[in-house]
Design an enzyme around this catalytic site. Sequence first.
Site, PDB file in Angstrom:
ATOM      1  N   ASN A  95      36.817  33.387  36.011  1.00 11.41           N
ATOM      2  CA  ASN A  95      35.731  33.075  36.928  1.00 11.41           C
ATOM      3  C   ASN A  95      34.820  34.298  37.027  1.00 11.41           C
ATOM      4  O   ASN A  95      35.303  35.433  36.984  1.00 11.41           O
ATOM      5  CB  ASN A  95      36.286  32.734  38.312  1.00 11.41           C
ATOM      6  CG  ASN A  95      37.178  31.503  38.274  1.00 11.41           C
ATOM      7  OD1 ASN A  95      36.947  30.594  37.491  1.00 11.41           O
ATOM      8  ND2 ASN A  95      38.209  31.495  39.111  1.00 11.41           N
ATOM      9  N   HIS A 108      40.264  38.833  35.251  1.00 11.71           N
ATOM     10  CA  HIS A 108      41.604  38.266  35.071  1.00 11.71           C
ATOM     11  C   HIS A 108      41.469  36.898  34.426  1.00 11.71           C
ATOM     12  O   HIS A 108      40.605  36.099  34.786  1.00 11.71           O
ATOM     13  CB  HIS A 108      42.343  38.163  36.403  1.00 11.71           C
ATOM     14  CG  HIS A 108      41.526  37.597  37.515  1.00 11.71           C
ATOM     15  ND1 HIS A 108      40.593  38.345  38.205  1.00 11.71           N
ATOM     16  CD2 HIS A 108      41.489  36.355  38.046  1.00 11.71           C
ATOM     17  CE1 HIS A 108      40.020  37.588  39.121  1.00 11.71           C
ATOM     18  NE2 HIS A 108      40.534  36.369  39.044  1.00 11.71           N
ATOM     19  N   HIS A 110      42.909  33.398  34.172  1.00  7.46           N
ATOM     20  CA  HIS A 110      43.817  32.435  34.802  1.00  7.46           C
ATOM     21  C   HIS A 110      44.445  31.601  33.693  1.00  7.46           C
ATOM     22  O   HIS A 110      43.724  31.014  32.872  1.00  7.46           O
ATOM     23  CB  HIS A 110      43.047  31.461  35.693  1.00  7.46           C
ATOM     24  CG  HIS A 110      42.515  32.032  36.963  1.00  7.46           C
ATOM     25  ND1 HIS A 110      43.214  32.005  38.137  1.00  7.46           N
ATOM     26  CD2 HIS A 110      41.345  32.632  37.246  1.00  7.46           C
ATOM     27  CE1 HIS A 110      42.489  32.554  39.100  1.00  7.46           C
ATOM     28  NE2 HIS A 110      41.338  32.947  38.582  1.00  7.46           N
TER      29      HIS A 110
HETATM   30  P1  AMP Z   1      39.551  34.493  41.327  1.00  9.66           P
HETATM   31  O1  AMP Z   1      39.227  33.639  42.523  1.00  9.66           O
HETATM   32  O2  AMP Z   1      39.189  33.893  40.015  1.00  9.66           O
HETATM   33  O3  AMP Z   1      38.996  35.888  41.522  1.00  9.66           O
HETATM   34  O4  AMP Z   1      41.127  34.595  41.297  1.00  9.66           O
HETATM   35  C1  AMP Z   1      41.855  35.535  42.014  1.00  9.66           C
HETATM   36  C2  AMP Z   1      43.284  35.077  41.975  1.00  9.66           C
HETATM   37  O5  AMP Z   1      44.113  36.148  42.361  1.00  9.66           O
HETATM   38  C3  AMP Z   1      43.582  33.923  42.923  1.00  9.66           C
HETATM   39  O6  AMP Z   1      44.077  32.825  42.165  1.00  9.66           O
HETATM   40  C4  AMP Z   1      44.606  34.503  43.871  1.00  9.66           C
HETATM   41  O7  AMP Z   1      45.572  33.557  44.278  1.00  9.66           O
HETATM   42  C5  AMP Z   1      45.214  35.617  43.052  1.00  9.66           C
HETATM   43  N1  AMP Z   1      45.806  36.697  43.821  1.00  9.66           N
HETATM   44  C6  AMP Z   1      45.246  37.388  44.840  1.00  9.66           C
HETATM   45  N2  AMP Z   1      46.101  38.327  45.287  1.00  9.66           N
HETATM   46  C7  AMP Z   1      47.222  38.232  44.524  1.00  9.66           C
HETATM   47  C8  AMP Z   1      48.474  38.923  44.488  1.00  9.66           C
HETATM   48  N3  AMP Z   1      48.740  39.907  45.353  1.00  9.66           N
HETATM   49  N4  AMP Z   1      49.387  38.556  43.574  1.00  9.66           N
HETATM   50  C9  AMP Z   1      49.122  37.551  42.705  1.00  9.66           C
HETATM   51  N5  AMP Z   1      47.959  36.863  42.682  1.00  9.66           N
HETATM   52  C10 AMP Z   1      47.030  37.195  43.581  1.00  9.66           C
END
Ligand code: AMP
Length: 126
Positions: A95, A108, A110
């Site tokens: 994203n 990241h 997904h």
């Molecule tokens: P985005 O919205 O594409 O930036 O995705 C960020 C992702 O990071 C989301 O799916 C969150 O659930 C995940 N996330 C945030 N904090 C953590 C964490 N501490 N451990 C694992 N995943 C996380």
Amino acid sequence: MSGSISQTTNETIFTKIINKEIPADILYEDELALAFSDINPQAPIHFLVIPKKPITTINAIQEEDKALLGHLYWVAANLAEKHGFAKDGYRAVMNCNENGGQTVYHIHLHVLAGKAMGWPPYQNKL
Ligand code: AMP
């Protein structure tokens, strides 16, 4: 977490996961990348593949990062094989910024699997 703050500091919760300052369910690690389970899964299988280098968004990717981005997909594909969902299929997406739904400003990938994905990925019509 505020997107604007994390965008300017370039320091996010993922840096803390890389540095092992906070726990994560780590699935894979090498010198360039880390993969761990998403804390709020959106599919039966949902993990993130991140570079250790803190690149804020897709827009900030430099020419020198091109191989690193390929490496993230290589890690995703290897984990798909290892966890047995490569053949059934999966989605591997990034994203970007607000309209893309980005909340953590450290790029990241997904990786979502374990059920058939919908398309298009948004709920409202154009
Ligand atoms: P985005 O919205 O594409 O930036 O995705 C960020 C992702 O990071 C989301 O799916 C969150 O659930 C995940 N996330 C945030 N904090 C953590 C964490 N501490 N451990 C694992 N995943 C996380």
